[in-house]
Enzyme design. Structure first.
Site, PDB file in Angstrom:
ATOM      1  N   HIS A  16       2.780   0.510  10.927  1.00 59.47           N
ATOM      2  CA  HIS A  16       2.476   2.074  11.689  1.00 59.47           C
ATOM      3  C   HIS A  16       0.881   2.444  12.135  1.00 59.47           C
ATOM      4  O   HIS A  16      -0.141   1.886  12.128  1.00 59.47           O
ATOM      5  CB  HIS A  16       3.198   3.002  11.316  1.00 59.47           C
ATOM      6  CG  HIS A  16       2.580   3.033   9.587  1.00 59.47           C
ATOM      7  ND1 HIS A  16       1.615   3.272   9.258  1.00 59.47           N
ATOM      8  CD2 HIS A  16       2.463   2.505   8.579  1.00 59.47           C
ATOM      9  CE1 HIS A  16       1.166   3.971   8.421  1.00 59.47           C
ATOM     10  NE2 HIS A  16       1.512   2.478   7.289  1.00 59.47           N
ATOM     11  N   GLU A  87       8.035   0.388   3.015  1.00 61.12           N
ATOM     12  CA  GLU A  87       5.936   0.076   2.280  1.00 61.12           C
ATOM     13  C   GLU A  87       7.074  -0.799   0.734  1.00 61.12           C
ATOM     14  O   GLU A  87       7.709  -0.342  -0.568  1.00 61.12           O
ATOM     15  CB  GLU A  87       5.422   1.095   2.220  1.00 61.12           C
ATOM     16  CG  GLU A  87       4.121   0.558   1.901  1.00 61.12           C
ATOM     17  CD  GLU A  87       3.675  -0.489   1.862  1.00 61.12           C
ATOM     18  OE1 GLU A  87       4.381  -1.733   2.016  1.00 61.12           O
ATOM     19  OE2 GLU A  87       2.290  -0.029   2.641  1.00 61.12           O
TER      20      GLU A  87
END
Length: 201
Positions: A16, A87
């Site tokens: 990201h 994550e």
């Protein structure tokens, strides 16, 4: 990027774009932060690069920083949200910098020691293995939008290594990496890693 030995599939890994915590080095697990304006620009630049590639499937973490990167890269309309791509859950270390953790726990390494109140390295490795098992059944190229520590464990798992291998390679925001095979699916390789040539820096 055609495989030199035929058309073996490639798994592309897109981290990201930048967030406020990634700038500051704070561990950002399940805290759902947005991209910074620079992170949005980088995600768009990543998208320009991805237009030259073809993907049979697109997958993203459910966290907004990954979904927004996928969207700005022009692929969210095709993306499947996979909770296994989230994550690392940092538990008690969420929001802390490594230097702060080392004050109370000298020598701590996430890929070896995990996080109290969060996930162990084995937990994250198991998630990565589940995703890889699904991907290896696919015929075409795949792209994944996720976060740094998870993708580093994912790469190690792809190569048949344990979670500690994630300590061996860095991964910048809005970077692109690719995993694949040399001659056949029994020979997994890293094709390239942490490529940020598309970013204006």
């Amino acid at each position: 990027m055609v495989d030199m030995h035929g058309s073996l599939p490639i798994v592309y890994l897109a981290r990201h774009g930048e967030t406020e915590w990634s700038i500051n080095g704070q561990h950002t697990g399940l805290t759902d932060l947005p991209l910074t304006p620079a992170g949005e620009r980088d995600a768009q630049a990543l998208g320009e690069r991805l237009r030259k590639l073809g993907f049979a499937d697109v997958f993203t973490s459910p966290l907004q920083r990954a979904r927004r990167t996928c969207e700005l890269a022009g692929l969210m309309d095709r993306a499947q949200v996979d909770p296994d791509l989230v994550e690392w859950n940092y538990g008690d270390y969420e929001g802390l910098r490594t230097s702060e953790i080392h004050l109370e726990r000298p020598g701590w390494n996430i890929f070896r020691d995990g996080c109290p109140g969060g996930e162990s390295p084995q937990d994250v490795h198991a998630r990565a293995d589940r995703v890889i098992g699904r991907f290896r059944a696919k015929k075409g190229n795949v792209i994944v939008f996720s976060s740094g520590h998870f993708l580093r464990v994912f790469a190690g798992s792809w190569l048949g290594l344990d979670s500690r291998a994630g300590n061996l390679w860095l991964l910048g925001t809005a970077s692109l990496s690719a995993l694949g095979y040399e001659h056949n699916p029994d020979e997994p390789v890293i094709r390239f890693w942490n490529d940020a040539t598309h970013l204006a820096r």
